[in-house]
Design a protein around this motif. Structure first.
Motif, PDB file in Angstrom:
ATOM      1  N   MET A  10       0.836  -1.195   0.000  1.00 17.36           N
ATOM      2  CA  MET A  10       0.000   0.000   0.000  1.00 17.36           C
ATOM      3  C   MET A  10       0.870   1.244   0.000  1.00 17.36           C
ATOM      4  O   MET A  10       1.921   1.273   0.643  1.00 17.36           O
ATOM      5  N   GLN A  11       0.425   2.278  -0.709  1.00 14.92           N
ATOM      6  CA  GLN A  11       1.134   3.559  -0.753  1.00 14.92           C
ATOM      7  C   GLN A  11       0.166   4.685  -0.437  1.00 14.92           C
ATOM      8  O   GLN A  11      -0.952   4.718  -0.939  1.00 14.92           O
ATOM      9  N   ILE A  12       0.626   5.599   0.414  1.00 15.98           N
ATOM     10  CA  ILE A  12      -0.128   6.809   0.754  1.00 15.98           C
ATOM     11  C   ILE A  12       0.655   7.997   0.226  1.00 15.98           C
ATOM     12  O   ILE A  12       1.836   8.167   0.553  1.00 15.98           O
ATOM     13  N   LEU A  13      -0.008   8.810  -0.577  1.00 15.24           N
ATOM     14  CA  LEU A  13       0.605  10.003  -1.148  1.00 15.24           C
ATOM     15  C   LEU A  13       0.026  11.229  -0.463  1.00 15.24           C
ATOM     16  O   LEU A  13      -1.195  11.413  -0.431  1.00 15.24           O
ATOM     17  N   ARG A  14       0.902  12.058   0.077  1.00 14.01           N
ATOM     18  CA  ARG A  14       0.483  13.309   0.713  1.00 14.01           C
ATOM     19  C   ARG A  14       0.940  14.480  -0.156  1.00 14.01           C
ATOM     20  O   ARG A  14       2.113  14.573  -0.501  1.00 14.01           O
ATOM     21  N   PHE A  27       1.156   9.065  -8.488  1.00 18.51           N
ATOM     22  CA  PHE A  27      -0.278   9.124  -8.197  1.00 18.51           C
ATOM     23  C   PHE A  27      -0.937   7.777  -8.477  1.00 18.51           C
ATOM     24  O   PHE A  27      -1.701   7.254  -7.649  1.00 18.51           O
ATOM     25  N   LEU A  28      -0.654   7.188  -9.629  1.00 18.77           N
ATOM     26  CA  LEU A  28      -1.289   5.923 -10.005  1.00 18.77           C
ATOM     27  C   LEU A  28      -0.870   4.771  -9.105  1.00 18.77           C
ATOM     28  O   LEU A  28      -1.607   3.792  -8.960  1.00 18.77           O
ATOM     29  N   ALA A  29       0.288   4.878  -8.476  1.00 17.50           N
ATOM     30  CA  ALA A  29       0.768   3.827  -7.580  1.00 17.50           C
ATOM     31  C   ALA A  29       0.201   3.960  -6.174  1.00 17.50           C
ATOM     32  O   ALA A  29       0.425   3.086  -5.333  1.00 17.50           O
ATOM     33  N   SER A  30      -0.545   5.031  -5.916  1.00 19.69           N
ATOM     34  CA  SER A  30      -1.024   5.310  -4.563  1.00 19.69           C
ATOM     35  C   SER A  30      -2.434   4.786  -4.355  1.00 19.69           C
ATOM     36  O   SER A  30      -3.300   4.924  -5.216  1.00 19.69           O
ATOM     37  N   ASP A  31      -2.648   4.202  -3.171  1.00 23.92           N
ATOM     38  CA  ASP A  31      -3.968   3.702  -2.788  1.00 23.92           C
ATOM     39  C   ASP A  31      -4.788   4.782  -2.090  1.00 23.92           C
ATOM     40  O   ASP A  31      -6.008   4.816  -2.189  1.00 23.92           O
ATOM     41  N   ILE A  32      -4.107   5.655  -1.358  1.00 25.72           N
ATOM     42  CA  ILE A  32      -4.735   6.769  -0.657  1.00 25.72           C
ATOM     43  C   ILE A  32      -3.962   8.036  -1.024  1.00 25.72           C
ATOM     44  O   ILE A  32      -2.731   8.052  -0.962  1.00 25.72           O
ATOM     45  N   VAL A  33      -4.693   9.078  -1.397  1.00 23.94           N
ATOM     46  CA  VAL A  33      -4.076  10.358  -1.741  1.00 23.94           C
ATOM     47  C   VAL A  33      -4.681  11.423  -0.834  1.00 23.94           C
ATOM     48  O   VAL A  33      -5.905  11.625  -0.832  1.00 23.94           O
ATOM     49  N   ALA A  41      -8.745   6.273 -13.935  1.00 26.04           N
ATOM     50  CA  ALA A  41      -7.849   6.318 -12.772  1.00 26.04           C
ATOM     51  C   ALA A  41      -8.566   6.016 -11.459  1.00 26.04           C
ATOM     52  O   ALA A  41      -8.101   6.407 -10.386  1.00 26.04           O
ATOM     53  N   GLY A  42      -9.699   5.316 -11.520  1.00 27.49           N
ATOM     54  CA  GLY A  42     -10.404   4.957 -10.293  1.00 27.49           C
ATOM     55  C   GLY A  42      -9.612   3.936  -9.486  1.00 27.49           C
ATOM     56  O   GLY A  42      -8.526   3.524  -9.868  1.00 27.49           O
TER      57      GLY A  42
END
Length: 198
Positions: free
Chosen positions: A1-5, A83-89, A129-130
């Motif tokens: 999982m990846q979170i992007l801030r 962005f596309l690799a992130s599960d939560i942005v 991109a959903g």
């Protein structure tokens, strides 16, 4: 999982949106301690605004790239891939002059890519991109009716994300932060309570 801030405020230590993105990051990190965290502060290190080379690098097939496009392609594509690799942005989006900061616009410019995040068909545009959760921490000095006069911040972001296939972004607002210290603190606490319920 990846979170992007994503942060975008240019107000330094007085930024309310940064307080809220940190609260959201802490919340999701506690729920997903294994998550990889990617932290981008475009208020402090902004992306360049688009020019012909960057636009071509993003939108044209690589076999059509000029030398200038080839030179910027890796950094341009990296923003989209992150962005596309992130599960939560998690996005800190203060209202500047009734809309988002130009730093957020520059970031979104990298996300709207034909054939990657959206496509056109006979039925109209289709978002591609959903599959990720987008949380927008919306901060405002005043108080604005959603979809009302002078409100071009959330409406822009909601429409943009829907266009690329994210139809359920969560907006958490901290309003009236320009009304004085008590109003600011109340807005922050209210927003933090909403974050904790996610």
């Amino acid at each position: 999982m990846q979170i992007l801030r994503i942060d975008s405020a240019t107000t330094g230590d007085s930024s309310v949106s940064r307080v809220l993105t940190q609260a959201a990051l802490d919340h999701f990190r506690s729920k997903h301690p294994e998550a990889r965290i990617v932290d981008r502060d475009y208020g402090k290190a902004p992306l360049p605004h688009l020019d012909d080379a960057r636009t071509g690098a993003i939108r044209l097939p690589q076999d059509q790239h000029t030398d200038a496009m080839k030179a910027v392609f890796p950094e341009e594509r990296a923003v989209l891939d992150e962005f596309l690799a992130s599960d939560i942005v998690v996005i800190g989006a203060p209202m500047y002059n009734f809309t988002v900061p130009s730093q957020i616009n520059a970031w979104m410019d990298r996300l709207g890519v034909p054939g990657v995040t959206f496509k056109y068909s006979e039925a109209g545009p289709e978002g591609l991109a959903g599959g990720r959760k987008v949380i927008v921490l919306s901060t405002r000095g005043g108080e604005y009716q959603q979809d009302g006069a002078f409100e071009h911040q959330e409406t822009l972001m909601r429409d943009f994300f829907a266009f690329i296939g994210i139809t359920d972004p969560v907006f958490i607002r901290a309003e009236k932060i320009g009304f004085g210290p008590e109003a600011r603190e109340e807005a922050i606490n209210s927003a933090k309570a909403e974050i904790a319920s996610l």
